[in-house]
Design a protein around this motif. Sequence first.
Motif, PDB file in Angstrom:
ATOM      1  N   TYR A 193      46.209  30.639  40.994  1.00  0.00           N
ATOM      2  CA  TYR A 193      45.573  31.777  40.337  1.00  0.00           C
ATOM      3  C   TYR A 193      45.925  33.071  41.071  1.00  0.00           C
ATOM      4  O   TYR A 193      46.022  33.088  42.304  1.00  0.00           O
ATOM      5  CB  TYR A 193      44.052  31.629  40.334  1.00  0.00           C
ATOM      6  N   ALA A 194      46.090  34.142  40.312  1.00  0.00           N
ATOM      7  CA  ALA A 194      46.306  35.475  40.875  1.00  0.00           C
ATOM      8  C   ALA A 194      44.951  36.138  41.079  1.00  0.00           C
ATOM      9  O   ALA A 194      44.220  36.402  40.120  1.00  0.00           O
ATOM     10  CB  ALA A 194      47.171  36.311  39.941  1.00  0.00           C
ATOM     11  N   ASN A 195      44.611  36.396  42.333  1.00  0.00           N
ATOM     12  CA  ASN A 195      43.316  36.979  42.694  1.00  0.00           C
ATOM     13  C   ASN A 195      43.520  38.409  43.183  1.00  0.00           C
ATOM     14  O   ASN A 195      44.452  38.698  43.935  1.00  0.00           O
ATOM     15  CB  ASN A 195      42.666  36.123  43.792  1.00  0.00           C
ATOM     16  N   PHE A 196      42.616  39.285  42.752  1.00  0.00           N
ATOM     17  CA  PHE A 196      42.563  40.643  43.299  1.00  0.00           C
ATOM     18  C   PHE A 196      41.137  40.926  43.756  1.00  0.00           C
ATOM     19  O   PHE A 196      40.174  40.552  43.077  1.00  0.00           O
ATOM     20  CB  PHE A 196      42.970  41.689  42.255  1.00  0.00           C
ATOM     21  N   VAL A 222      44.314  29.930  29.664  1.00  0.00           N
ATOM     22  CA  VAL A 222      44.495  30.630  30.942  1.00  0.00           C
ATOM     23  C   VAL A 222      43.106  30.967  31.487  1.00  0.00           C
ATOM     24  O   VAL A 222      42.418  31.834  30.948  1.00  0.00           O
ATOM     25  CB  VAL A 222      45.336  31.907  30.772  1.00  0.00           C
ATOM     26  N   PRO A 223      42.666  30.285  32.540  1.00  0.00           N
ATOM     27  CA  PRO A 223      41.285  30.447  33.015  1.00  0.00           C
ATOM     28  C   PRO A 223      41.061  31.747  33.791  1.00  0.00           C
ATOM     29  O   PRO A 223      41.986  32.351  34.337  1.00  0.00           O
ATOM     30  CB  PRO A 223      41.078  29.233  33.930  1.00  0.00           C
ATOM     31  N   VAL A 224      39.770  32.127  33.844  1.00  0.00           N
ATOM     32  CA  VAL A 224      39.309  33.277  34.625  1.00  0.00           C
ATOM     33  C   VAL A 224      38.253  32.782  35.608  1.00  0.00           C
ATOM     34  O   VAL A 224      37.303  32.092  35.221  1.00  0.00           O
ATOM     35  CB  VAL A 224      38.704  34.370  33.722  1.00  0.00           C
ATOM     36  N   VAL A 280      43.671  33.653  36.495  1.00  0.00           N
ATOM     37  CA  VAL A 280      43.399  34.904  37.197  1.00  0.00           C
ATOM     38  C   VAL A 280      42.004  34.848  37.795  1.00  0.00           C
ATOM     39  O   VAL A 280      41.145  34.074  37.365  1.00  0.00           O
ATOM     40  CB  VAL A 280      43.537  36.134  36.272  1.00  0.00           C
ATOM     41  N   SER A 281      41.792  35.700  38.791  1.00  0.00           N
ATOM     42  CA  SER A 281      40.535  35.684  39.525  1.00  0.00           C
ATOM     43  C   SER A 281      40.251  37.081  40.043  1.00  0.00           C
ATOM     44  O   SER A 281      41.177  37.823  40.391  1.00  0.00           O
ATOM     45  CB  SER A 281      40.651  34.697  40.694  1.00  0.00           C
ATOM     46  N   ILE A 282      38.972  37.437  40.092  1.00  0.00           N
ATOM     47  CA  ILE A 282      38.576  38.711  40.683  1.00  0.00           C
ATOM     48  C   ILE A 282      37.459  38.464  41.679  1.00  0.00           C
ATOM     49  O   ILE A 282      36.567  37.639  41.451  1.00  0.00           O
ATOM     50  CB  ILE A 282      38.144  39.742  39.619  1.00  0.00           C
ATOM     51  N   ALA A 335      37.585  42.690  28.772  1.00  0.00           N
ATOM     52  CA  ALA A 335      38.983  43.099  28.614  1.00  0.00           C
ATOM     53  C   ALA A 335      39.929  42.137  29.324  1.00  0.00           C
ATOM     54  O   ALA A 335      41.016  41.822  28.813  1.00  0.00           O
ATOM     55  CB  ALA A 335      39.163  44.520  29.153  1.00  0.00           C
ATOM     56  N   LEU A 336      39.527  41.651  30.498  1.00  0.00           N
ATOM     57  CA  LEU A 336      40.360  40.683  31.216  1.00  0.00           C
ATOM     58  C   LEU A 336      40.475  39.388  30.419  1.00  0.00           C
ATOM     59  O   LEU A 336      41.562  38.787  30.327  1.00  0.00           O
ATOM     60  CB  LEU A 336      39.763  40.415  32.600  1.00  0.00           C
TER      61      LEU A 336
END
Length: 730
Positions: A406-409, A502-504, A463-465, A486-487
Motif C-alpha cells: 500500500y502507498a501510505n502518506f 483497491v482498498p483504503v 492506499v493508506s493515510i 474523494a480518495l
Amino acid sequence: MCFQKMMALGFAAFVFGAALAREADISVDPVTRCVHIAYAVPADAPDAASIVCTWSPPDSNEWRSAKVMPLLSETGLELVSGEEWKEWMQGRIVERRAAGLRRTLVFHPYPDAQIDGKVNVDLRIVMDGANPKELLRSRILVDNSDVVYMEDWTGVLQKDFIVADGTRPEGQWAYCAPEKADSAISGGLALYGASPSGAPLPQLSFMPGLKGHYAIFVCTPASCGMKVRLTGDERYDSLASRFPSEEILWRWARMDHQGIVLRQPHHYTGYTPGAMDYIKFVPLTDELAAKMEEPYDGAADKRIAGYWEPYSWAFVEDIRDNLQHREPLLAYRQAGILLVDTQLGRFGMKSVYETDLTDRLIYSTIGDPIGEVSQPRTDNVGRMQQFTTTVATEVRYARDLGLQWYANFGASNCYPGSPLQGDFSKNHPEWMRGSALRFEVPEVRDYALSLYRESLELGAMGVSIDFCRYPETIDTVETCNRFLQALHAITEEFGQSRGVHVPVLVRFPGAGVRRSELFDYRTWMRPPDGAAPWVDYLCPSNIQGKQLDIDAVPYLAAAEGTPCQVLPCIDGLGWGLPMPGPFLWRAMRLYEAGAPGLYIYQADARVMGAPMHQRTMRLLSNSGAIRRWWDEDARLRSVRSKRISITSPSELPGYHGWERLRIWVDGTPLGEMEAWLDGELVNRMPGPPYMLGTEEDASDNVIPPGDHRLKIRVKDGEGWLEQEFAIRGA
C-alpha cells in the motif's frame, strides 16, 4: 527460549559432591548449554537474599566469580539494566521472597570454566550476609565438546584481509585485544574493524563445515556489533550484545552447505566500527529443532498490517541498488506481515519516491534524536533516491513475495525551515496551520489526491493515510469526510480499470488521543445514502508512547455488518510495549475482543530488529500461538525468580510526559500491583497493563523533573513483592 529439563543430545552432565549436592537438581539446557542449578533457599532467608556463586578448578579451592543469572522470562531479560547484568557476571544475584522455595541459578561456563569443550569444576552457592551460609557445593562435569565456536578470526576465507599482529590499522580488519583491558572478551582476542565513513571494509566469510540443525548464538563486544547472514540468506541481521558476555540467540537453521558472512555496520554517519567476539553453534536433534519451530507452525487466522518507512531504513543504511529494497520486504514476509503499508512521505515535505508531481528528497535530511544527538543529519536518504526507485521496485518484489503493498502518506508535516520542507508548503505558507497543511483548502486536497493517483499509476495495490501522527491537518469532521470520499472515488476508478478492488486503510487517533473527535469513523463505514464504504481498514491508534491500551470494542461494534475490518494499532517504536510479554498481552486482549487482526506501527523496527523481536512478530498472525505462549508463561511463573522490571526512558535525560514507565513482573501471578513515587501512592492496578500512573493526559506530569525513588509492590500470596528503583524525570 529456555528448556527446563535436560534432553538427550549426545552430551552428559554428571554431579558429584556432598549431601547438599544431592538436594540440587542440576541439568544442562540443550539449546544454550548453560548449566541450570535448582537449589533450596533456607526458610529463614531475608526478603532480598544476596546469592553468590563461585567456581574453582576441581579440588583446588581457587574460587572465582561465576557468570550466572536468575531464571527469568525473556521479557525480564529484555528489561535487565546494565548495572544488574554486571552483578550477574560477577556471580551475584538477588532472590526476593524466596524463603523456603527452590530457585534456579543459570551458570554460563564458557569460556573460563569450559576447557576444550569440557566443564570440570567445583561450584559453590552461598547466601551472603553477616553470617554467610553455604547452600550448595558440587562437582560438575559437562561435555559440550560437540558445540562449535568460531572465535579465531584468522580462520576466515579472506585471510589477506585480517591483521593479527596486535595492531588495529584503520581500513583493515584486525584480530586483536580490546582497547579497554577490562572488556569481557573470550580468549582475550576479538575481531575489530574500522574504516573511513564512506569506504566500507570487505565482507568476511567462513565455512564451519557443519551438517544438520544448529542453534546459532552471537556474542559481540558490548554495544559494538556486526551485520550477519548465512551464505544462503537474502538479507542481513544487525546483531550487537547489549552487555559484556551477552550471547544472543540469533536463529536455528540447517547448516548443510552453509557458511557465515560478516559485514561492517552502517549508520547515519556512514560506515561505523564493527566487532565480533565469537559465534556459537549448538547441535540440535531434528526433534528439538522441530520443537523450537513449533510455536510458529499453524495456519494464520489473523491479518497483520505493518507500517514500513523506507525513509527511516535508508536513514541508517547505504542504499544504492534496487535489489536492496527486497531485503526489508522479505523480513515482513518472514514475519507473516502480508499487508505492507509503505510511507512515501508526509504531505508538505519532500517525497521519498519517484514522483514527477512534487519535489523529491535528494540530498541531506534530519532525523529524530539518537542518543545524545538531538538532530542527526545524513545524506543516506537522498542517496537512495538518487540511485533507486521506491514504488515500482517494491511493488515488483511485493508481488514476488505474495505481499499487499500500500502507498501510505502522512496527512501532513511540512517540517518548516528544515531540509525536509517541500516546495508546495514553502510556496503556500497561507495554506498551513502550524507545521501541517490545511485540508479544508481545496488546493491542498487536490495536491494530496494527485500524489495518491500517481502512486496507483506506479502500481500500488492499495492506499493508506496516517491521520494519527498528523491530526492537525483536519479542522472539522466534514473536512476529513470530504477528503476520504474523494480518495475512495479515485480507488474506485482504478479498481474498475484493474478489475480488482483497491482498498483504503486509515490510521487515525483513537479515543482519548489528541483531536480524536474530528474523525467520524462510523460515517466512513456507512456513508450517507447507502453508498459503499469509503474505507476498508480502520486502525485506531496512539500518537505517542502513552495511550497504548485503547479500547477497541466500540470500533469493532461499529464495523459489524459492514465489509470493513478494524485493525487496532500496536506501536512498534521504542516507546511502545516491551517484548515479548506486554506486547503479546495487548495482542491477546485485542483478539479476545474480536479483532480480526492488528496494525503494527513502525513494524520495521521489529521485523528487522533484535532476533527476539523478530520471533515475537512471527507469532502475531496466529491467535492460537499467542494463547499457547501465555499458557507456557503461566506454567513457568512459579519456577522463575521473583523480580520486577521497568522500562527505560525513550530519550535522555529521563522519562518524558509523552511516554509511560511500563512495568513487568516475573515469578508471581499477574495480579494486583501498586506504584509509589517518593513515598506517595500513585496508582493501584488489578492486573496488566502495568504502568506508573495512567494513560490519560493527567498523568503526563506524574514524574516531575529531577531524581526520584520509585517503589513497585506486587501481591505475592499473603504478602507483597517489593522493589525500588532510582528514576529521573526529564
